[in-house]
Structures are given as C-alpha cells and as structure tokens.
Design a protein around this motif. Structure first.
Motif, PDB file in Angstrom:
ATOM      1  N   VAL A 124      47.208  66.734  55.390  1.00 40.32           N
ATOM      2  CA  VAL A 124      46.457  67.082  54.196  1.00 40.32           C
ATOM      3  C   VAL A 124      47.018  65.881  53.432  1.00 40.32           C
ATOM      4  O   VAL A 124      46.228  65.716  52.452  1.00 40.32           O
ATOM      5  N   LYS A 125      48.123  65.397  53.486  1.00 36.43           N
ATOM      6  CA  LYS A 125      48.338  64.168  52.721  1.00 36.43           C
ATOM      7  C   LYS A 125      47.854  63.004  52.872  1.00 36.43           C
ATOM      8  O   LYS A 125      47.147  62.130  51.877  1.00 36.43           O
ATOM      9  N   LYS A 126      47.156  62.885  54.105  1.00 35.32           N
ATOM     10  CA  LYS A 126      46.354  61.667  54.288  1.00 35.32           C
ATOM     11  C   LYS A 126      44.682  62.013  53.801  1.00 35.32           C
ATOM     12  O   LYS A 126      44.165  61.201  53.310  1.00 35.32           O
ATOM     13  N   LEU A 127      44.415  63.126  53.776  1.00 37.36           N
ATOM     14  CA  LEU A 127      43.257  63.507  53.164  1.00 37.36           C
ATOM     15  C   LEU A 127      43.120  63.324  51.751  1.00 37.36           C
ATOM     16  O   LEU A 127      42.117  62.935  51.162  1.00 37.36           O
ATOM     17  N   ASN A 128      44.330  64.060  51.244  1.00 37.62           N
ATOM     18  CA  ASN A 128      44.390  63.766  49.712  1.00 37.62           C
ATOM     19  C   ASN A 128      44.289  62.245  49.340  1.00 37.62           C
ATOM     20  O   ASN A 128      43.841  62.053  48.049  1.00 37.62           O
ATOM     21  N   ALA A 129      45.184  61.485  50.223  1.00 35.51           N
ATOM     22  CA  ALA A 129      45.082  60.246  49.604  1.00 35.51           C
ATOM     23  C   ALA A 129      43.531  59.522  49.580  1.00 35.51           C
ATOM     24  O   ALA A 129      43.373  58.397  48.987  1.00 35.51           O
ATOM     25  N   LYS A 130      42.585  60.206  50.414  1.00 37.84           N
ATOM     26  CA  LYS A 130      41.228  59.808  50.573  1.00 37.84           C
ATOM     27  C   LYS A 130      40.507  60.327  49.401  1.00 37.84           C
ATOM     28  O   LYS A 130      39.114  60.446  49.444  1.00 37.84           O
ATOM     29  N   ASP A 131      41.006  61.169  48.603  1.00 39.58           N
ATOM     30  CA  ASP A 131      40.383  62.013  47.523  1.00 39.58           C
ATOM     31  C   ASP A 131      39.872  63.298  47.849  1.00 39.58           C
ATOM     32  O   ASP A 131      38.759  63.714  47.326  1.00 39.58           O
ATOM     33  N   ILE A 132      40.211  63.511  48.873  1.00 38.22           N
ATOM     34  CA  ILE A 132      39.748  64.826  49.600  1.00 38.22           C
ATOM     35  C   ILE A 132      40.715  66.112  49.291  1.00 38.22           C
ATOM     36  O   ILE A 132      41.628  66.165  49.767  1.00 38.22           O
ATOM     37  N   ASP A 133      40.320  66.841  48.392  1.00 39.48           N
ATOM     38  CA  ASP A 133      41.092  68.191  48.122  1.00 39.48           C
ATOM     39  C   ASP A 133      41.129  69.145  48.943  1.00 39.48           C
ATOM     40  O   ASP A 133      40.095  70.006  49.145  1.00 39.48           O
TER      41      ASP A 133
END
Length: 498
Positions: free
Chosen positions: A179-188
């Motif tokens: 989830v943190k990696k996806l959030n870092a790619k602007d994926i909520d």
C-alpha cells in the motif's frame, strides 16, 4: 464437537477463537478448558544462524545459543527473551547449521493482553513458519521441495521445506508495505481494497478497466520484485542444503489466492513449478488460512505430546497436587487418615474388650502388646513429622536466601552495562557447570562474593567454574575452601571484575 484430541486456537489479536478436532474448524465466542495454541507475529521473531562442527551437534547447545544471540545477534542484555533453536545437518559439509529464534517477552506480553484475557493460558505458542509441516504430518501433501509464501496485512514471510522438512525462513513484503509503495505512486488505496483486488483481479491485466492500468502496472512490478527475491533465496538454499529444484510454490494472502498468479509465476521463469494456495484442507476453508494451518499444527503437537519449538510464556500452572507442596500436603493428609484409622480401630477394640471383658480375659495380654506396638508406631511417625517440619524450615531459609538474592539482582539491574555483562557472564558459567547459589554479595560495581554449591556427583564443577572465571579475564578469583556438607560441595568465591 468431541473433546478428545480437540484444541482451542486464538489469533494474536484475539479476534478469532477456534475449536479443531482434526476434521472441522468451529468458530466460538467463549473459551473452553482445552489445550490452547496461538502463534507469534513473524515481525516479532529475531532469527539468527551460525555454523557448528557436526560432532558438537548432539551437545546441549542452550548456553552457546544464548551467548551467540546476545553477542552476535545483538540481543539487549537489559531485556528478557524466550530463545529456541533448531539444528540442521548439511549434506556436503562436516558442519551443521544452528538456526536460533528469540522473542522479547515484554513485546509478547503487550501483544497478547487481549488474548490472555479471553483464554487465560496459552499451552503452545508457535513460530508460524514451522506450522506448514502439518500438511505432511496429516498426509495432505506428499513430501517434496516446497515454498510457502504468506502475505498478511502487517507481516509476510516464506518458508522452505526440503522433502517435507523445514529448512529456512525469510521475511517478505506485506500488504501494508505494498500500500505504501502504491501511495508513493499517487495511487490511493487501502489494505482492504488491495486485498480484494488481489483476490478478484490479481495479475490478470484483462480484468482491469482502462483507468486502473496504473494499479495493475505497479502491482505487477511489486510482484516481480517479490518473486525475484524468492528466486534468489531459492538459489541460495540450493547451494546450502543441496536440493535440485523447487517442486511447488504455495502462495496465499489472508483472504486466499492471488488471481492469475499461476500464469505470472510460469512467465517469470518457474516453468516446472506447481503453483497452489493455502486452501489445502480436505474440508475447504473460506479465510484465515494461516491461523487454521497453525491450529492444525497445534493439534499435531498435542497428539505427539511434543513441546519442541514451543516459545510460550503463558504456561498453564500444574495441578496443585502435582506440585511439591501439594504432594507434601497429600502425604500428610494420608498419614493423618492412617493415624485416624488406627485410633478409630483401637477405640473400637477397646469398647469391644470392655463389653466382652468377661469372655475375652484370656486375650487381654496379646491385645495389650498390640496396643504398645501401635503407640510405638505413632511415636515413630510423630518423629517423622517433626523431621519433615524441620526440613520445611530449612527450605524456607533457602527460599528466603533466594528471595534476598533476587532482590539484590533487581537492585543491581539498573546499574551500568559493564556490570550487567559481568553478571550475565557469571550467570552463564553457573548454568554451564550446573551450580546453584546459596547467596550473592555485591561489593561495589566490580566485586562480588558468591557462595555456590554442587551435587556430590558433580564435585569437580566448582573447580572448573573457578578456572573458567580466570579464563574469562576476571581478576582476584579466590576461594577459602571447598567443603562437603550433607552430600553437597560448598565454596565461597570472591570475584573481581577488571
């Protein structure tokens, strides 16, 4: 559900309470008085390995493992740990690999506050990477070279099994990390949503809408990293444990399989590997796969009457009558009953004699002799009771000495690190040579006087202990004498740290 060979499992967060009899899992709300199992979280386990000559593998390694864990694995000497270990033979070396596991007891007590409120005791606290052995024990799987990968919310790990035997474990990327990696790619995205996506769409690109392409690309990239790590670990294990190939990969999240994983693994390069999930029980399950695997593993341990790799700190106390105090009280009660029976019998005989005095005059002398014998036995038993009381008084003195020593140890606990290491080093040597202490006297921060004792059969251990103190670098190691007292060798030893 039948109670014979039925166990109770509670999850680490106390959200799940199960009964299991080897056939059916039953979720319950209220605890039962059964053998209880749980597991530690992978992130709370400290794992460390070292090699050892095979000739030493049969020795008692407890002291060596404890030293290695503190000195090499970096355990904090100011904390308490529960430590376990496993010895693994290496096929092409005259060495063995010792894999050590430690948990910080304070962390586990905090982690299990709610669980202990529910179940009171945990008889077996499992290390989760050993639990997959239940599939082989119960003949659900044939023995092959397998990798089990679990991706949970806040923990993830893999376990390697060679021919059905555990050989190693490593941490992996969990759902929170993804989830943190996806959030870092602007994926909520949340963990719950990610878990649903992996289950329903997973690694199948055609199941994603055009606006979800970014999510698929990142999930595919993350899983490529995961399987690159798995491939590297497999390559390392092949060289260490000498096996030819991986036969199967079992991969699951808390909710089960990842859709499209089989095709992804084949395309990744594991062409001859069978890809499965954790839903392997004969009666298929819906969720909580790792919890149920550990639950089955706990039932195996109960049936085997095995306590290996049990790191629980919440043990059920033994029944009172099996303790030393209970046995003593039971013996005293039995003795009192015997005396009461003798007394009642004597009274009955006396009354009968009074009633039949005229008829039994000729038997009077023999009964009188019998009464004297009873009185003599009573006196002897009374002496035994007095001796027991004296022995209990001596034991109380010993307990008070131990309590005093513990109080002194608690007082010394807060002192500087060098003194703590001084105390740890002496304690390890006392354990190594099976010596007990009658008293410990601390003089300043660098000097200690301890009175040790040894059984007659281990009379040389005090001398070995003195030599080891000198070898470890302690100065002014002196003793007045080694004397024999009640089949125990006792010596008062003065030790000074540099």
């Amino acid at each position: 559900m039948a109670k014979k060979h039925t166990i109770q499992y509670i999850s680490p967060d106390a959200s799940l309470l199960l009964l299991y009899d080897g056939k059916k899992f039953e979720e319950i709300r209220k605890r039962e008085n059964l053998f209880t199992i749980s597991r530690v979280l992978y992130e709370d386990v400290i794992v460390y390995s070292f090699k050892l000559p095979s000739v030493q593998a049969n020795d008692d390694l407890s002291s060596l493992v404890e030293i290695k864990m503190y000195e090499d694995a970096g355990l904090d000497v100011n904390k308490n740990y529960k430590i376990s270990y496993l010895v693994k033979n290496l096929d092409f070396e005259e060495m063995c690999l010792v894999e050590c596991f430690a948990i910080d007891t304070s962390v586990i007590r905090d982690q299990y506050q709610q669980a202990i409120k529910k179940v009171k005791y945990i008889d077996f606290l499992a290390l989760p990477f050993f639990a997959f052995s239940t599939f082989y024990t119960n003949k659900i799987l044939t023995s092959k070279n397998d990798i089990f990968v679990y991706i949970g919310d806040n923990e993830a790990f893999l376990s390697f099994y060679k021919n059905g035997q555990y050989i190693s474990t490593k941490s992996m990327t969990n759902l929170s990390d993804i989830v943190k990696k996806l959030n870092a790619k602007d994926i909520d995205i949340t963990k719950e949503k990610l878990s649903e996506i992996l289950k329903d769409k997973g690694l199948k690109q055609e199941l994603y809408a055009e606006k979800e392409s970014a999510i698929f690309i990142e999930i595919e990239r993350i899983f490529s990293e995961i399987f690159t790590k798995i491939s590297n670990i497999a390559l390392h294990n092949r060289s260490v444990f000498a096996f030819d190939n991986i036969d199967r990969i079992f991969f699951s999240t808390k909710k089960g399989r990842v859709k499209g994983l089989k095709e992804f693994v084949l395309n990744f390069g594991f062409t001859d590997v069978q890809v499965l999930d954790f839903n392997l029980f004969r009666e298929k399950q819906d969720s909580d796969f790792l919890d149920k695997i550990v639950c089955s593993y706990g039932l195996d341990k109960l049936k085997q009457n095995s306590n290996k790799q049990n790191i629980t700190i919440f043990k059920r106390p033994p029944p009172f009558l099996k303790t030393q105090s209970g046995k003593l009280i039971l013996s005293v009660l039995a003795f009192i009953l015997i005396l009461s029976g003798i007394y009642i019998y004597f009274q009955y005989e006396s009354n009968s004699l009074e009633k039949q005095k005229s008829m039994l005059e000729s038997r009077y002398d023999s009964i009188k002799l019998r009464a004297k014998r009873y009185k003599r036995e009573i006196r002897e038993k009374t002496k035994e009771i007095i001796a027991i009381k004296k022995d209990m008084q001596k034991q109380n003195i010993v307990f008070e000495n131990i309590k005093s020593s513990i109080d002194k140890l608690e007082e010394m606990k807060g002192r500087d690190s060098s003194y703590t290491k001084f105390l740890v080093a002496i304690n390890l040597l006392l354990q190594k040579y099976h010596l007990k202490t009658n008293s410990i006297e601390q003089i300043g921060s660098k000097k200690m006087i301890i009175e040790v004792k040894s059984d007659y059969s281990n009379r040389d251990n005090i001398s070995k202990f003195l030599k080891s103190l000198i070898k470890r670098g302690f100065v002014n190691v002196e003793t007045d004498e080694i004397k024999l007292d009640n089949d125990k060798y006792i010596s008062k030893i003065e030790i000074e740290n540099e």
